[in-house]
Design a protein around this motif. Structure first.
Motif, PDB file in Angstrom:
ATOM      1  N   LEU A  57       3.577   9.981  13.585  1.00 19.99           N
ATOM      2  CA  LEU A  57       3.784  10.858  12.432  1.00 19.99           C
ATOM      3  C   LEU A  57       2.507  11.668  12.266  1.00 19.99           C
ATOM      4  O   LEU A  57       1.460  11.142  11.909  1.00 19.99           O
ATOM      5  N   ILE A  85       5.439   3.339  14.233  1.00 21.01           N
ATOM      6  CA  ILE A  85       5.157   4.749  13.935  1.00 21.01           C
ATOM      7  C   ILE A  85       3.706   4.852  13.491  1.00 21.01           C
ATOM      8  O   ILE A  85       3.332   4.389  12.414  1.00 21.01           O
ATOM      9  N   THR A 109      12.025  -2.021  17.395  1.00 17.07           N
ATOM     10  CA  THR A 109      11.175  -2.086  16.200  1.00 17.07           C
ATOM     11  C   THR A 109      10.920  -3.534  15.794  1.00 17.07           C
ATOM     12  O   THR A 109       9.841  -3.860  15.294  1.00 17.07           O
ATOM     13  N   ILE A 164      12.316   9.592  10.605  1.00 13.53           N
ATOM     14  CA  ILE A 164      11.925   8.182  10.511  1.00 13.53           C
ATOM     15  C   ILE A 164      13.172   7.297  10.501  1.00 13.53           C
ATOM     16  O   ILE A 164      13.233   6.260  11.188  1.00 13.53           O
ATOM     17  N   LEU A 208       3.672   7.320   1.489  1.00 11.03           N
ATOM     18  CA  LEU A 208       2.974   6.411   2.403  1.00 11.03           C
ATOM     19  C   LEU A 208       2.051   5.434   1.679  1.00 11.03           C
ATOM     20  O   LEU A 208       1.660   4.417   2.254  1.00 11.03           O
ATOM     21  N   GLU A 248       4.018  -0.214   6.610  1.00 11.80           N
ATOM     22  CA  GLU A 248       5.378  -0.465   7.090  1.00 11.80           C
ATOM     23  C   GLU A 248       5.698   0.372   8.324  1.00 11.80           C
ATOM     24  O   GLU A 248       6.358  -0.097   9.249  1.00 11.80           O
ATOM     25  N   LEU A 249       5.250   1.615   8.323  1.00 14.54           N
ATOM     26  CA  LEU A 249       5.466   2.465   9.502  1.00 14.54           C
ATOM     27  C   LEU A 249       4.712   1.922  10.705  1.00 14.54           C
ATOM     28  O   LEU A 249       5.231   1.910  11.833  1.00 14.54           O
ATOM     29  N   TYR A 304      14.740   7.109  13.894  1.00 18.59           N
ATOM     30  CA  TYR A 304      13.946   6.239  14.761  1.00 18.59           C
ATOM     31  C   TYR A 304      14.276   4.765  14.504  1.00 18.59           C
ATOM     32  O   TYR A 304      14.440   3.978  15.431  1.00 18.59           O
ATOM     33  N   LYS A 305      14.389   4.404  13.235  1.00 24.55           N
ATOM     34  CA  LYS A 305      14.708   3.016  12.884  1.00 24.55           C
ATOM     35  C   LYS A 305      16.071   2.615  13.431  1.00 24.55           C
ATOM     36  O   LYS A 305      16.248   1.521  13.986  1.00 24.55           O
ATOM     37  N   ALA A 311       8.676   4.011   2.538  1.00 22.33           N
ATOM     38  CA  ALA A 311       8.111   3.641   3.836  1.00 22.33           C
ATOM     39  C   ALA A 311       6.603   3.821   3.750  1.00 22.33           C
ATOM     40  O   ALA A 311       6.102   4.923   3.879  1.00 22.33           O
ATOM     41  N   VAL A 324       7.637  13.826  13.319  1.00 28.75           N
ATOM     42  CA  VAL A 324       7.615  12.538  14.011  1.00 28.75           C
ATOM     43  C   VAL A 324       7.955  12.789  15.473  1.00 28.75           C
ATOM     44  O   VAL A 324       9.009  13.343  15.780  1.00 28.75           O
TER      45      VAL A 324
END
Length: 495
Positions: free
Chosen positions: A342, A316, A455, A444, A393, A310-311, A447-448, A306, A332
């Motif tokens: 984050l 995020i 999203t 994360i 990241l 992408e976040l 959350y997805k 991720a 998060v």
């Protein structure tokens, strides 16, 4: 007929071989065996000879078995002691970090302890002389005699040999080792004093040396293989005290690109058993975990990739923590329907701080057998988690720039984006899966899964330019206006 010579572990040559390789059982072949020369003697004589030596051979085999078992027991006990002392030992650099060059492992100016002492001593005569100067000032400022201070250090260092690698210590005599501990500890205490508000009390020439060489000293004194047992350093501090809270407060914000003007001293923890200087600073830079649940308890499935971009795409946002500099605080937090944050401690990333981080990682790898074991604490692998999260990241230079934009990476005098990318990507294959990292990845993932539709909506707006969105909204508004006008006309016609 005499039997072959039995293997006797206390004989010099046999014992030497055993000590060199205690698990080489090949040397036991044929020892204690007796093959009669049946063709060269009558049957009666052979039976008599066999009977005559049967008892001594059996005794020899019993002795061999007993001696071998004792050696195994000694090796196993020694191994257990080493494992039990893992938190306090002065470790060598772990093989898993072998990809990093000597910048991260080797002192450039000052060697502390035996691992690099000979090499640096031969190259840097001045720095060895400065250690003698530091010892002189420790003695003078303590008000005690040379014999009193040296004797106390010797007493503290007598059993410190076993904290170092055994192979390294084999070629170093007790006198050389104890003298080394004395001068190195005095030097370190004077350096620590220079980092406090009491620096004005120091000898001006020694204070100038520390100032002019401050960058290289920060590098050298934080190397994993360049540490002194804290009990030795603590002994010198009993004669020449150093304000440790002041010292740690000076170092606490070292990884950040900012100066804290308001005094906020650290809270001293009497329960922490200090192994050495690197361990002390890592402990207070990491901080204490606020989580009560171990990461593994939540782990079901996990994304392995991720990037920062992408976040951002799924809502995020990266944020630099404003209320703490402790590395352990990473989490998060959800912000409304379409977004989350984050949060990470900010990092001023240059070569000097990169070396410091890698040596803290090396210490965690050496002292924690399993990061996700039920007995492991978040604090045991916090630096590994922090660096692994940053490496996760960063996939391309744009991701590095995203970290800079969000102030997670600070400072413009450090590594450029490409160098930072190379550093973080070099960490991606290492065993750095600490519990804090796993917890963040689970958050994360949750959350997805829980906001799959939102999203996608956020991703649409993220990839669509503001101009396009404005045009679409204008068109939609125009269509709504036209539709409203048509509905009004239709209603009027019916009336």
């Amino acid at each position: 007929m005499e039997p072959e010579a039995a293997w006797m572990p206390w004989e010099d040559s046999q014992l030497t071989n055993w000590i060199m390789d205690p698990f080489d059982l090949s040397q036991m072949e044929n020892y204690g065996s007796m093959e009669p020369e049946a063709a060269s003697m009558p049957q009666e004589e052979y039976q008599y000879a066999a009977t005559e030596v049967e008892s001594p051979a059996a005794t020899q085999n019993e002795m061999i078995e007993k001696a071998t078992a004792q050696k195994f027991e000694e090796v196993a006990q020694e191994f257990k002691v080493d494992i039990d002392m893992m938190q306090m030992k002065i470790h060598r650099y772990p093989p898993s970090l072998g990809a990093f060059d000597e910048w991260f492992t080797t002192p450039r100016m000052v060697a502390m302890g035996p691992y690099h002492h000979t090499r640096v001593r031969n190259q840097q005569k001045l720095e060895e002389k400065v250690k003698h100067v530091a010892a002189h000032h420790c003695i003078r400022e303590s008000g005690c005699s040379i014999q009193e201070l040296y004797g106390a250090v010797v007493s503290a260092a007598q059993d410190a040999r076993h904290l170092y690698d055994k192979d390294t210590m084999t070629g170093i005599g007790d006198d050389d080792f104890l003298t080394m501990m004395f001068y190195d500890a005095c030097f370190l205490v004077q350096y620590m004093l220079w980092c406090t508000h009491d620096a004005s009390e120091m000898d001006p020439s020694l204070r100038s040396f520390f100032y002019f060489n401050r960058k290289v000293l920060r590098h050298d004194l934080m190397l994993l293989e360049n540490q002194l047992p804290w009990r030795v350093v603590e002994t010198v501090m009993k004669f020449r005290p150093v304000n440790l809270v002041d010292f740690i407060t000076y170092w606490r914000d070292y990884l950040q690109d900012r100066t804290v003007l308001e005094e906020n001293p650290v809270v001293w923890d009497d329960n922490y058993e200090i192994p050495h200087l690197l361990g002390l600073l890592r402990f207070y830079m990491v901080g204490k975990s606020k989580s009560k649940v171990h990461a593994r308890a939540k782990l079901t499935s996990l994304s392995v990739s991720a990037s920062a971009t992408e976040l951002a795409e799924i809502g995020i946002k990266l944020t630099a923590a404003k209320d703490t500099t402790e590395l352990i605080h990473m989490d998060v937090k959800r912000k409304g329907i379409l977004s989350a944050e984050l949060s990470l401690a900010p990092l001023s990333h240059d070569e000097e701080r990169a070396s410091f981080l890698i040596n803290m990682v090396a210490l965690e790898l050496c002292t924690t057998s399993h990061f996700l074991a039920s007995s492991a604490k978040d604090e045991d692998s916090a630096v590994c988690s922090y660096l692994h999260l940053l490496s996760m990241l960063v996939h391309k230079e744009e991701d590095v720039q995203e970290l800079r934009t969000k102030q997670v990476l600070q400072g413009r005098a450090g590594l450029i984006n490409k160098d930072a990318l190379d550093f973080f990507t070099s960490l991606q294959s290492l065993p750095l899966h600490g519990s804090c990292y796993v917890r963040v990845m689970v958050e994360i993932e949750n959350y997805k899964v829980s906001r799959k539709m939102w999203t996608k909506v956020h991703a649409f707006f993220y990839h669509t330019s503001k101009k396009t969105i404005l045009t679409v909204l204008t068109v939609v508004g125009l269509l709504v206006s036209i539709l409203g006008t048509l509905m009004s006309l239709k209603a009027s016609s019916k009336n």
